[in-house]
Scaffold this motif. Structure first.
Motif, mmCIF file in Angstrom:
data_model
loop_
_atom_site.group_PDB
_atom_site.id
_atom_site.type_symbol
_atom_site.label_atom_id
_atom_site.label_comp_id
_atom_site.label_asym_id
_atom_site.label_seq_id
_atom_site.Cartn_x
_atom_site.Cartn_y
_atom_site.Cartn_z
ATOM 1 N N UNK B 152 -6.798 -5.448 -2.655
ATOM 2 C CA UNK B 152 -6.142 -6.525 -3.015
ATOM 3 C C UNK B 152 -5.598 -6.469 -4.387
ATOM 4 N N UNK B 153 -6.248 -5.530 -5.026
ATOM 5 C CA UNK B 153 -5.736 -5.531 -6.774
ATOM 6 C C UNK B 153 -4.800 -4.516 -6.915
ATOM 7 N N UNK B 154 -4.466 -3.777 -5.642
ATOM 8 C CA UNK B 154 -3.751 -2.405 -5.970
ATOM 9 C C UNK B 154 -2.059 -2.837 -5.229
ATOM 10 N N UNK B 155 -1.295 -2.195 -5.803
ATOM 11 C CA UNK B 155 0.024 -2.181 -5.192
ATOM 12 C C UNK B 155 0.050 -1.642 -3.840
ATOM 13 N N UNK B 156 1.300 -1.754 -3.184
ATOM 14 C CA UNK B 156 1.288 -1.212 -1.772
ATOM 15 C C UNK B 156 1.342 0.364 -1.761
ATOM 16 N N UNK B 157 2.072 0.844 -2.658
ATOM 17 C CA UNK B 157 2.037 2.276 -2.973
ATOM 18 C C UNK B 157 0.647 2.941 -3.164
ATOM 19 N N UNK B 187 10.921 0.986 -4.384
ATOM 20 C CA UNK B 187 10.408 1.626 -5.533
ATOM 21 C C UNK B 187 8.944 2.269 -5.336
ATOM 22 N N UNK B 188 8.115 2.267 -4.347
ATOM 23 C CA UNK B 188 6.786 2.629 -4.538
ATOM 24 C C UNK B 188 6.992 3.786 -3.281
ATOM 25 N N UNK B 189 8.027 3.952 -2.613
ATOM 26 C CA UNK B 189 8.174 5.063 -1.570
ATOM 27 C C UNK B 189 7.890 6.380 -2.109
#
Lengths: 322, 257
Positions: B152-157, B187-189
């Motif tokens: 939960x502390x990480x971005x989706x990417x 942006x994270x793709x």
């Protein structure tokens, strides 16, 4: 702050930061009125309690630490512990059976829950107490064939065990439903991810699903434990000398009935308070990874509130409000 | 042992239905070792379902599905199919890594523990060794400093890259990607695709269900366009994407490209 440090191309130069907002906080006159009303009512209540001659506070104090009450208190705690252990282990087993793909297992679990949830726990306690009349001897052997060893029910199952069985097996039925709800609350993708890594069903349940289900299971489980602590008083009906019974006995002997019950109630209140605190920390433990910030402990809240009250610092974050 | 010409995945007339609804209507295809195999098509075309059949998350109703020469989910004995036990299915899944659209990281474990879990529990690796290897895996996907973070502390990417590291920790010979970038901010793709590109360069066999046509064209070795539970068109990605033969493929590509 005043020197512009950000000179990245494309970003406009930062203007001077406006000063912090220092607004006059909203006044809450209603709170002060409420505090006054409650203070008067509380004072009246306390006065009535202290001056009432029937309550005999000195006797309450004596009964609170009377040896039979202490013994009863110890038995109540032990009984709560044993009945909850049986209830939790049995409940997890029943929940897993209920969710099993094996129709026999899930059927048996359904039947168990139906019977034990559907009859009063007091009646069940009486049944376990009088089981000796139905099955005087319990034996091991070949079904419908010879018996190798057998025991007398009443000596095999002493009164304490009767109480544990009665309360624990009833609790298992309730706990099963709590665990089942917890397991069902875990996203299916979790089991799929675990399966795709090569974990077996049992490993997935134990390592992945149950720990996450705990977050849902713990609050009602704490509730059940607190409830169990008080439900143990029912076994006084089958003459087990626990806390309530000890208080009743003193009351009957000395006629200080109400002071004895008050003393006993203080013991119950004390333990339910301790259990509530324990529950808070267990919930916090299983909240790992789900909340970005764990809920602050009461001590942290007090510290935060005292700080904001004394400093009244503007823009400071407060934990919560009244 | 595998013969050099044995395909990594072979599907023969694979059918799958949910009750009345037939989702796969006879899929035939072969994925060669070391290949990056892209499955594209509109939603509901059955591509994700087919992917999930490959590691037996879904059972097929008819046809045969082989991974590395072994039948998936069953054992064939005297012309009869026998279902595999839970333990045997689990054993086969060790060799097939899977990455999900919605990451499905274990939220109660840190990134590092997510990666360590299967090697320790399934392979019985000692904890210390598994920890070191898991750290190396995380470094490989560019997350060396995130080991102690919870999902939960990480971005989706970042979560998706942890999920890739977690799948790689079992040293699979085949990786399945189920729309790995569909749930990500645009942006994270890129980070996740870079990660997959690197994996492809190392020679991993990959089956990728994706809407990223750019990735399919650059990295893919083979591409299948599915619609309505059948394979409409297949070939080299550059061929199919620039010069589609079927009307249906053209219509789809004109919308997504």
């Amino acid at each position: 702050m005043t020197t512009p440090q950000d000179t990245t191309p494309g970003v406009p130069p930062t203007r001077e930061r406006p000063e912090d907002i220092r607004a006059v906080p909203v006044r809450h006159p209603g709170r002060w009125v409420a505090i006054a009303c409650i203070a008067v009512l509380a004072a009246m209540f306390l006065h009535a309690m202290i001056t009432n001659p029937v309550l005999h506070w000195d006797v309450v104090g004596q009964v609170f630490t009377y040896p039979t009450v202490i013994q009863g208190m110890e038995k109540t705690l032990l009984l709560t512990l044993c009945a909850m252990v049986l209830g939790i282990v049995g409940g997890i087993l029943l929940a897993v059976m209920r969710l099993s793909r094996n129709p026999v297992l899930s059927g048996v679990s359904w039947l168990y829950i139906w019977v034990f949830r559907g009859t009063p726990v007091l009646v069940q306690l009486f049944f376990w107490n009088f089981m000796g009349a139905i099955f005087p001897r319990i034996g091991l052997g070949i079904p419908f064939g010879p018996t190798w060893v057998s025991w007398d029910y009443n000596s095999l199952v002493p009164l304490f065990m009767v109480c544990v069985l009665g309360l624990g097996l009833n609790e298992a039925a309730y706990f099963a439903e709590i665990v089942r709800a917890g397991i069902l609350s875990v996203d299916e993708g979790q089991a799929e991810a675990a399966a795709s890594l090569g974990l077996t069903h049992a490993q997935t349940l134990r390592r992945i699903v149950l720990p996450q289900a705990m977050r849902v299971i713990i609050p009602p489980a704490g509730n059940e434990t607190i409830s169990m602590l008080k439900t143990t008083s029912l076994v006084s009906a089958i003459a087990f000398e626990e806390l309530t019974r000890a208080g009743q006995d003193i009351g009957a002997r000395t006629l200080y009935i109400i002071p004895s019950l008050i003393a006993v109630s203080f013991w119950y209140l004390l333990f339910t308070s301790v259990l509530s605190i324990g529950q808070f920390y267990i919930e916090r433990h299983y909240g790992r990874g789900t909340n970005r910030a764990l809920p602050s402990t009461p001590w942290q809240k007090v510290k935060a509130n005292v700080l904001t009250l004394s400093l009244r610092n503007p823009g400071g974050t407060t934990g919560g409000s009244l | 042992m595998t013969t050099p010409l044995q395909p990594m995945v072979r599907a023969e007339q694979v059918h799958k239905s949910y009750g009345q609804l037939e989702v796969l209507k006879g899929i035939d295809l072969e994925v060669q070792p070391g290949e990056v195999f892209c499955l594209v098509g509109p939603s509901g075309s059955g591509k994700s379902t087919f992917l999930r059949c490959i590691n037996h998350l879904e059972q097929i109703n008819a046809g045969r599905l082989y991974v590395d020469g072994d039948l998936i989910g069953y054992r064939e004995k005297n012309g009869k199919l026998h279902e595999l036990k839970d333990r045997e299915v689990a054993l086969k899944r060790r060799d097939i890594g899977m990455v999900f659209q919605r990451f499905n990281l274990f939220p109660h474990l840190t990134a590092l523990e997510n990666v360590m879990e299967a090697p320790v529990r399934v392979k019985g690796e000692p904890k210390q060794a598994a920890r070191e290897r898991a750290e190396a895996r995380l470094a490989q996907v560019g997350l060396a400093d995130k080991g102690a973070s919870y999902p939960s502390q990480l971005s989706g990417g970042q979560q998706q890259r942890v999920a890739i590291a977690r799948a790689l920790a079992m040293e699979p010979k085949l990786m399945l990607f189920d729309e790995p970038t569909s749930a990500l901010d645009p942006e994270l793709v890129g980070d996740v695709l870079d990660c997959m590109r690197e994996l492809a360069e190392q020679g991993m066999t990959m089956i990728v269900v994706t809407h990223e046509m750019g990735f399919a064209r650059e990295v893919g070795d083979a591409l299948v366009f599915m619609d309505g539970g059948v394979v409409v068109e297949s070939g080299h990605p550059r061929e199919v994407l620039t010069n589609p033969q079927h009307e249906r493929t053209r219509a789809f590509l004109s919308k997504v490209l």
